[in-house]
Scaffold this active site. Structure first.
Site, PDB file in Angstrom:
ATOM      1  N   LYS A   1       0.875  -1.272  -0.384  1.00 46.91           N
ATOM      2  CA  LYS A   1      -0.015  -0.117   0.072  1.00 46.91           C
ATOM      3  C   LYS A   1       1.167   1.521  -0.373  1.00 46.91           C
ATOM      4  O   LYS A   1       1.010   1.854   1.017  1.00 46.91           O
ATOM      5  CB  LYS A   1      -0.748   0.031   1.214  1.00 46.91           C
ATOM      6  CG  LYS A   1      -1.624  -1.609   1.451  1.00 46.91           C
ATOM      7  CD  LYS A   1      -3.791  -0.425   0.902  1.00 46.91           C
ATOM      8  CE  LYS A   1      -4.460   0.411   1.396  1.00 46.91           C
ATOM      9  NZ  LYS A   1      -5.081   0.646   0.346  1.00 46.91           N
TER      10      LYS A   1
ATOM     11  N   ASP B   1      -5.206  -3.797  -1.805  1.00 43.27           N
ATOM     12  CA  ASP B   1      -6.867  -3.990  -1.905  1.00 43.27           C
ATOM     13  C   ASP B   1      -6.934  -4.359  -3.026  1.00 43.27           C
ATOM     14  O   ASP B   1      -7.501  -4.808  -3.171  1.00 43.27           O
ATOM     15  CB  ASP B   1      -7.075  -2.917  -0.969  1.00 43.27           C
ATOM     16  CG  ASP B   1      -6.950  -1.229  -1.662  1.00 43.27           C
ATOM     17  OD1 ASP B   1      -5.801  -1.645  -2.474  1.00 43.27           O
ATOM     18  OD2 ASP B   1      -7.077  -0.428  -1.653  1.00 43.27           O
TER      19      ASP B   1
END
Ligand code: NAD
Length: 372
Positions: free
Chosen positions: A194, A227
């Site tokens: 991320k 994600d």
């Protein structure tokens, strides 16, 4: 058969010893028919070690594991030891092995066998032919970073905290495993983090990119936020080959990927350490399932995950790719012929034959005979 390959077998608890018995048949077959032998030591771990030695892994067993070329592990745990002190829980035996062997790269293949394409929770057209490898960093990141703990803050409220921490070297060594592996597969690596919101994510992306440029430019490298990857794994998993990611994201994403394939009873794993001066890596191979107390002792367990863990061991610890292919092909053919343990009796079951642990193991050995 005497050999220069040393193997420590740790069957553990519950269905561990049952599925390991079936792998022993294949080990014997390999010794007899392909002259692939091992010097085998066997020992107790988990609840069995707690009963025998009062600890879930004795120092002597730890020493054997550190000396062996590979460890083949079953599973640990069960209701009998649920009330054991935290430091003595059967699972601590496995954690100690991973820690002291410094097994930083966890390889989790997710493969859909054609015969079981209906057992997946996704539509057959999405998972057909799926064959991906997720590599999870296993010894660092937020599960180990300091400081961690809980306290009452200045406002009098209880707060808890963990620290996500990675060094450049920790990122590079696990990415190197991914690139090496990709070269033996479809030559593609997807690195997930991320980097949009985490400093460790930015460093991860930088180091993966640098290492790629320096040593692995022949491999295709892509980056994706973790994600987004969670969504893509459900939307079109077939676009991936090797995926590498950190400890926390890898924990979640590898479980998600495993569910694409149908049953826990099918899924192997490998955990690898750094290569020594001779190129040998410490390594532990185990099915991803646990000790399955609900079916233990009933002859119902599926031995395929342990069998495929053994095949991974042949491939990654002993460079016996042809023998590994043979075992994997035998498993695939036995499934195609309709043999199913209870856990696989989902989806379309016409033309299948329900079998127990031993019958499944015997069918695999018969298929090896036919293929050889
Ligand atoms: P589990 O993986 O043991 O079982 C989950 C379900 O899957 C059960 O219904 C079980 O019957 C089934 N299953 C698992 N493996 C199977 C196989 N080979 N064939 C057919 N069915 C299979 O997970 P759990 O029930 O959450 O945990 C049971 C015990 O195992 C606990 O003590 C847990 O701590 C331990 N555990 C150990 C490991 C390990 O040794 N690496 C991993 C996970 C859980």
């Amino acid at each position: 058969m005497a050999s220069n390959r040393t193997l420590l077998v740790l069957p553990g608890d519950g269905i561990g010893p049952e599925v390991m018995n079936e792998v022993r048949k294949i080990i014997a077959w390999m010794g007899k028919k392909r002259a692939v032998g091992f010097d085998i030591q066997e020992d107790v771990v988990g609840g069995a070690a707690l009963d025998k030695h009062g600890v879930p892994l004795s120092d002597d067993t730890m020493k054997l594991a550190l000396e062996a070329d590979a460890v083949l592990f079953g599973s640990v745990g069960g209701p009998k030891w649920d009330t054991a002190d935290f430091s003595k829980k059967p699972e601590r035996g496995l954690l100690r092995l991973r820690k002291e062997m410094d097994l930083f790269a966890n390889l989790r293949p997710a493969k859909v066998f054609d015969a079981l394409v209906d057992a997946s929770s996704l539509k057959p057209e999405i998972v057909k032919g799926l064959d991906i490898m997720i590599i999870r960093e296993l010894t660092s990141g937020v599960y180990f970073g300091e400081p961690r703990g809980r306290h009452t803050n200045a406002q009098g409220e209880v707060e808890a905290f963990d620290t996500q921490r990675y060094t450049a070297g920790e990122i590079r060594r696990v990415c190197a495993v991914a690139f090496e592996l990709a070269r033996k597969r479809k030559n593609k690596v997807l690195s997930a983090e991320k980097a949009n919101v985490m400093h460790t994510g930015v460093l991860w992306r930088e180091e993966a990119t640098k290492l790629h440029k320096e040593q692995y430019a022949d491999v295709k490298l892509e980056h994706m936020y973790a994600d987004a990857l969670a969504m893509q794994l459900l939307r079109s998993p077939n676009q991936f080959d090797v995926i590498v990611t950190d400890n926390l994201f890898g924990d979640i994403l590898s479980d998600e990927a495993s569910m694409l394939t149908g049953s826990l009873g099918l899924l192997p794993s490998a955990s690898l350490g750094a290569p020594d001066a001779t190129g040998r890596r410490k390594a532990l191979y185990e099915p991803i399932h646990g000790s399955a107390p609900d079916i233990a002792g009933k002859g119902l367990a599926n031995p395929i995950a342990e069998t495929l863990s053994y095949a991974m061991m042949l491939r990654y610890s002993f460079d016996l790719g042809r023998e590994a292919d043979l075992v994997e092909q035998a498993v695939e053919n036995v499934l195609a012929a309709g043999y199913r343990t209870g856990d696989l009796m989902v989806g379309k079951t016409e033309g299948t034959k329900k079998v127990g642990t031993q019958e499944m193991g015997d069918a695999i050995v018969r298929e090896l005979d036919r293929l050889a």
